[in-house]
Design an enzyme around this catalytic site. Structure first.
Site, PDB file in Angstrom:
ATOM      1  N   CYS A   1       1.124  -1.191  -0.503  1.00 32.07           N
ATOM      2  CA  CYS A   1      -0.245  -0.237  -0.363  1.00 32.07           C
ATOM      3  C   CYS A   1       0.667   0.958  -0.309  1.00 32.07           C
ATOM      4  O   CYS A   1       2.065   0.920   0.257  1.00 32.07           O
ATOM      5  CB  CYS A   1      -0.751  -0.103   0.395  1.00 32.07           C
ATOM      6  SG  CYS A   1      -1.885  -1.511   1.626  1.00 32.07           S
TER       7      CYS A   1
ATOM      8  N   ARG B   1       1.363   1.084  -6.468  1.00 31.41           N
ATOM      9  CA  ARG B   1       1.991   0.845  -5.203  1.00 31.41           C
ATOM     10  C   ARG B   1       0.259  -0.585  -4.470  1.00 31.41           C
ATOM     11  O   ARG B   1       0.318  -1.246  -4.762  1.00 31.41           O
ATOM     12  CB  ARG B   1       2.118   1.301  -3.886  1.00 31.41           C
ATOM     13  CG  ARG B   1       3.610   2.015  -4.021  1.00 31.41           C
ATOM     14  CD  ARG B   1       3.643   2.021  -2.939  1.00 31.41           C
ATOM     15  NE  ARG B   1       3.906   1.481  -2.290  1.00 31.41           N
ATOM     16  CZ  ARG B   1       5.224   1.283  -1.351  1.00 31.41           C
ATOM     17  NH1 ARG B   1       6.104   1.440  -1.622  1.00 31.41           N
ATOM     18  NH2 ARG B   1       5.267  -0.065  -0.446  1.00 31.41           N
TER      19      ARG B   1
ATOM     20  N   ASN C   1       0.207  -0.729   6.615  1.00 29.60           N
ATOM     21  CA  ASN C   1       1.113  -1.696   5.675  1.00 29.60           C
ATOM     22  C   ASN C   1       1.548  -2.723   6.206  1.00 29.60           C
ATOM     23  O   ASN C   1       2.320  -2.902   7.266  1.00 29.60           O
ATOM     24  CB  ASN C   1       1.952  -0.222   4.778  1.00 29.60           C
ATOM     25  CG  ASN C   1       2.740  -1.638   2.827  1.00 29.60           C
ATOM     26  OD1 ASN C   1       2.164  -2.378   2.850  1.00 29.60           O
ATOM     27  ND2 ASN C   1       3.100  -0.825   2.576  1.00 29.60           N
TER      28      ASN C   1
ATOM     29  N   GLU D   1      10.793 -14.108 -19.114  1.00 28.51           N
ATOM     30  CA  GLU D   1       9.961 -12.266 -19.024  1.00 28.51           C
ATOM     31  C   GLU D   1       9.178 -12.051 -20.026  1.00 28.51           C
ATOM     32  O   GLU D   1       8.111 -10.939 -19.796  1.00 28.51           O
ATOM     33  CB  GLU D   1      11.859 -11.292 -19.141  1.00 28.51           C
ATOM     34  CG  GLU D   1      11.337  -9.859 -19.161  1.00 28.51           C
ATOM     35  CD  GLU D   1      10.502  -9.471 -17.590  1.00 28.51           C
ATOM     36  OE1 GLU D   1      10.358 -10.403 -16.708  1.00 28.51           O
ATOM     37  OE2 GLU D   1      10.303  -8.365 -17.593  1.00 28.51           O
TER      38      GLU D   1
ATOM     39  N   LYS E   1       5.900 -10.353 -19.217  1.00 26.06           N
ATOM     40  CA  LYS E   1       4.835  -8.955 -19.303  1.00 26.06           C
ATOM     41  C   LYS E   1       3.854  -9.008 -20.363  1.00 26.06           C
ATOM     42  O   LYS E   1       3.159  -8.290 -19.857  1.00 26.06           O
ATOM     43  CB  LYS E   1       5.897  -8.221 -20.349  1.00 26.06           C
ATOM     44  CG  LYS E   1       7.764  -7.893 -19.423  1.00 26.06           C
ATOM     45  CD  LYS E   1       6.908  -6.506 -19.273  1.00 26.06           C
ATOM     46  CE  LYS E   1       7.366  -6.824 -17.189  1.00 26.06           C
ATOM     47  NZ  LYS E   1       7.903  -7.362 -16.647  1.00 26.06           N
TER      48      LYS E   1
ATOM     49  N   GLU F   1       1.157 -10.103 -17.488  1.00 24.32           N
ATOM     50  CA  GLU F   1       0.589  -9.402 -16.826  1.00 24.32           C
ATOM     51  C   GLU F   1      -0.581  -8.092 -16.913  1.00 24.32           C
ATOM     52  O   GLU F   1      -0.558  -7.522 -16.298  1.00 24.32           O
ATOM     53  CB  GLU F   1       1.590  -8.138 -15.266  1.00 24.32           C
ATOM     54  CG  GLU F   1       2.935  -8.248 -15.582  1.00 24.32           C
ATOM     55  CD  GLU F   1       3.669  -8.139 -15.220  1.00 24.32           C
ATOM     56  OE1 GLU F   1       3.880  -8.131 -13.298  1.00 24.32           O
ATOM     57  OE2 GLU F   1       4.902  -7.649 -15.837  1.00 24.32           O
TER      58      GLU F   1
HETATM   59  O1  M6R Z   1      10.681  -5.131  -6.420  1.00 30.52           O
HETATM   60  P1  M6R Z   1      11.127  -6.495  -6.593  1.00 30.52           P
HETATM   61  O2  M6R Z   1      12.130  -6.120  -7.783  1.00 30.52           O
HETATM   62  O3  M6R Z   1      11.314  -6.926  -5.830  1.00 30.52           O
HETATM   63  O4  M6R Z   1       9.977  -6.678  -7.253  1.00 30.52           O
HETATM   64  C1  M6R Z   1       9.874  -8.308  -7.434  1.00 30.52           C
HETATM   65  C2  M6R Z   1       8.515  -7.982  -8.288  1.00 30.52           C
HETATM   66  O5  M6R Z   1       7.438  -8.302  -7.848  1.00 30.52           O
HETATM   67  C3  M6R Z   1       7.878  -7.141 -10.173  1.00 30.52           C
HETATM   68  O6  M6R Z   1       9.182  -8.231 -10.328  1.00 30.52           O
HETATM   69  C4  M6R Z   1       7.106  -8.597 -10.047  1.00 30.52           C
HETATM   70  O7  M6R Z   1       6.786  -9.493 -11.198  1.00 30.52           O
HETATM   71  C5  M6R Z   1       6.713  -7.417 -11.489  1.00 30.52           C
HETATM   72  N1  M6R Z   1       5.607  -6.606 -11.557  1.00 30.52           N
HETATM   73  C6  M6R Z   1       7.407  -7.331 -12.589  1.00 30.52           C
HETATM   74  O8  M6R Z   1       6.435  -6.879 -13.976  1.00 30.52           O
END
Ligand code: M6R
Length: 615
Positions: free
Chosen positions: A2, A27, A100, A488, A492, A495
């Protein structure tokens, strides 16, 4: 997950909090709220949905005041409806809280409080915090908000970032951090102070900030702040200067932050390389890693821990470190690592990759590594984040703020950071002669320009996206160092467009996934001119034989591939080790254009959040 913003000063807090929340909306964005102290009462405005709804609500029912707190939520307990949105008021309206984290024992606490006559208005775990504070304020804390908060948080299990405001002491905000549920930054100004879970929320107002460590509390007033431990001891903490340019967190000419961030990559990679390669002496310099040649030679293996996109980046880094520094590398999910009772000692370097620096699973893996005596490094984008602070050494991504929830420039800069790390380890361990470093460094120096040229594919990729956006399944294939790029690319796409997509090592096709292929299945094949090129060509043929629509990423000048694939995207030639950076840029653009074409909310995809601070 959050976003939290707080303000105490001389200005109207409402626009400051709402603008701050806007910058943090990435966030969490399922509900949102603000609380102000005015006219001797705490007034709360909350809405389900995004910040725009709260703005409308505040316009319809104005509220103002010089002290307040706000929150944008990613629901963990309770549906994303108005009554579950933060801030949460205590039963008698004396205290209000934003939070949070997850109160792991909230059911127990809720039962106890209910038995004492407390009436709950929400389904959240957070509400127990504010009810406990009100309870302790009357029993033991003599109305003091800091003391009541201190007593209340000692009842909580789990990790938390909390900000509290009180009707009884309306000159102060109290912020607490316990564990890794997200950061708390306190920003200093003239006759005003700010609180935020993330730096960009308050960067327009101040570049001077300090960060709470776990189990610390800040008591923040208009003209002063005090940092204490939860045990009540004063902590001497001075603000640091934060260099981010807030302009870089604005969309500018782009339609979405993600688009801007994709196009930012030639610049961000330049910043990542900047100052870290001494081209004259063919040396890599990474002072923030705090590593001596002697310590580097004691390392026997590297374990990379990360989540999501950062995990895939780690899979690429494995190729760099193994090849250039001749060290074994294991890559593991942060969320799995600590539950395996991993074998670690001082001969292992644990490398955490996390753009936010706040991902709770990755932080937990770092803590596990530290407890077992390993050397702990991080690759981080968020300056001042927990992962940067708790590591023995770090390398910053220098990507600038990444606002789009789907990670793009943080991915490529973290890949480049690992390339630098591998060269540095190779150099310190005597595995790479200056001549070899020079050749690798020159390839790296050309990379930003090649990323720029890859971005020129924009028009072709948009056209391609128009042809394929309505398919419901995609397969991404790669081999070797481009297999993580298949993963990856698929992540992409899924998501941001909600299309089902899977990444596979191409050689595994015949062991199962080939059964999925028919004329309804676009197959994205990364088939560059490298040592697995011929094998990729044969995978493409096998997919074509089953009527797949093949989209190939190929090396400029490859005419053969045109005869095999339905669509070809040509990438400039680079060293095989750096080719994944170019491939991923093309796949980011493809995912982006498909999602835009499907009308998806690209920057804030459903159910996701930028910092994953809960397990
Ligand atoms: O902040 P971080 O790099 O630790 O985050 C890790 C994952 O939560 C983040 O890469 C997530 O998979 C993204 N949505 C990818 O685009």
């Amino acid at each position: 997950m959050c976003g939290i913003v707080g303000y105490v000063g001389v200005r109207d807090a409402v626009p400051i909090i709402l603008d701050g929340l806007q910058r943090l909306e990435y966030r969490g964005y399922d509900s949102v709220g603000v609380a102000l102290y005015a006219d001797n009462v705490i007034q709360v405005r909350r809405q389900a949905g995004k910040l725009a709804n709260l703005r409308q609500c505040v316009e319809a029912e104005p509220v103002s005041g010089t002290i307040g707190i706000g929150h944008t939520r990613w629901a963990t307990h309770g549906a994303p409806v108005e009554r579950n949105a933060h801030p949460h008021l205590s039963m008698n309206g004396e205290f209000v809280v934003v939070h949070n984290g997850i109160v792991e024992n909230y059911l127990e606490l809720r039962e106890e409080l209910s038995a004492e006559g407390v009436i709950f208005k929400s389904d959240t775990d957070t509400e127990v915090i504010v009810q406990l504070i009100e309870e302790f304020a009357s029993n033991g804390a003599h109305g003091d908000v800091a003391e009541a908060t201190r007593l209340a948080v000692q009842q909580l299990r789990g990790a938390h970032a909390i900000v509290v405001m009180s009707r009884r002491q309306p000159d102060r905000l109290v912020a607490v951090r316990i564990g890794n549920a997200g950061g708390i930054a306190v920003g200093t100004g003239e006759h005003e102070h700010f609180i935020a879970s993330d730096i960009p929320a308050i960067l327009d107002y101040t570049h001077h900030m300090l960060f709470l460590e776990s189990r610390q509390m800040a008591i923040v007033k208009r003209d002063s702040y005090e940092i204490q431990t939860l045990g009540g001891q004063s902590v001497h903490a001075l603000p640091q200067s934060i260099p981010y340019d807030p302009i870089s967190a604005v969309k500018g000419e782009f339609k979405h932050f993600m688009q801007k961030e994709i196009f930012d990559q030639a610049r961000s990679i330049t910043d990542t390389i900047g100052g870290r390669v001494d081209f004259e002496n063919s040396q890599v310099v990474l002072p923030s890693l705090n590593l001596t040649a002697e310590r580097a030679q004691q390392i026997e293996r590297v374990v990379t821990v990360a989540c999501g996109t950062s995990y895939y980046s780690g899979l690429i880094g494995k190729f760099f470190i193994e090849q250039l520094a001749r060290l074994n590398v294991e890559v593991d999910y942060g969320s799995e690592y600590r539950y395996r009772d991993p074998i670690l000692d001082e001969t292992t370097a644990v490398l955490a990759i996390t753009q936010s620096g706040e991902t709770v699973d990755t932080l937990a893996a770092m803590e596990e590594a530290r407890d077992k005596g390993a050397l702990v490094w991080s690759i981080v984008n968020a300056v001042g984040s927990q992962a940067m602070r708790i590591a023995d050494g770090y390398i910053s991504m220098n990507a600038g703020p990444e606002i789009g929830v789907a990670s793009t420039k943080a991915f490529t800069t973290s890949v480049v950071d690992q390339y630098l790390l591998a060269l540095y380890l190779g150099q310190l361990r005597g595995k790479l002669a200056p001549d070899a470093i020079r050749i690798h460094a020159q390839a790296l120096a050309r990379l930003p320009d090649l990323v720029g040229r890859t971005l020129e594919l924009e028009g072709a990729i948009r056209e391609l996206a128009h042809q394929v956006y309505s398919y419901t399944n995609f397969l991404y294939l790669g081999r070797g160092i481009n297999y993580p790029i298949a993963l990856e690319g698929a992540l992409k796409l899924k998501e941001i467009s909600y299309i089902h997509a899977e990444g596979y090592p191409a050689g595994e096709m015949k062991h199962g996934p080939i059964a999925l292929i028919d004329e309804q299945m676009p197959v994205v094949a990364i088939a560059l001119k490298d040592k697995v090129y011929d094998k990729m060509l044969s995978q493409i043929e096998q997919a074509k034989a089953r009527d797949a629509i093949v989209i190939a990423l190929a090396t400029e000048g490859d005419t053969v591939i045109q005869t095999k694939a339905d669509h070809v995207l040509y990438l400039p030639e680079t060293s095989p080790l750096l080719a994944p950076v170019l491939s991923v840029v093309a796949l980011q653009l493809l995912a982006y254009d498909v999602a835009v074409r499907r009308g998806a909310d690209v920057d804030q995809p459903r159910n996701l959040a930028k910092s994953v601070t809960v397990e």
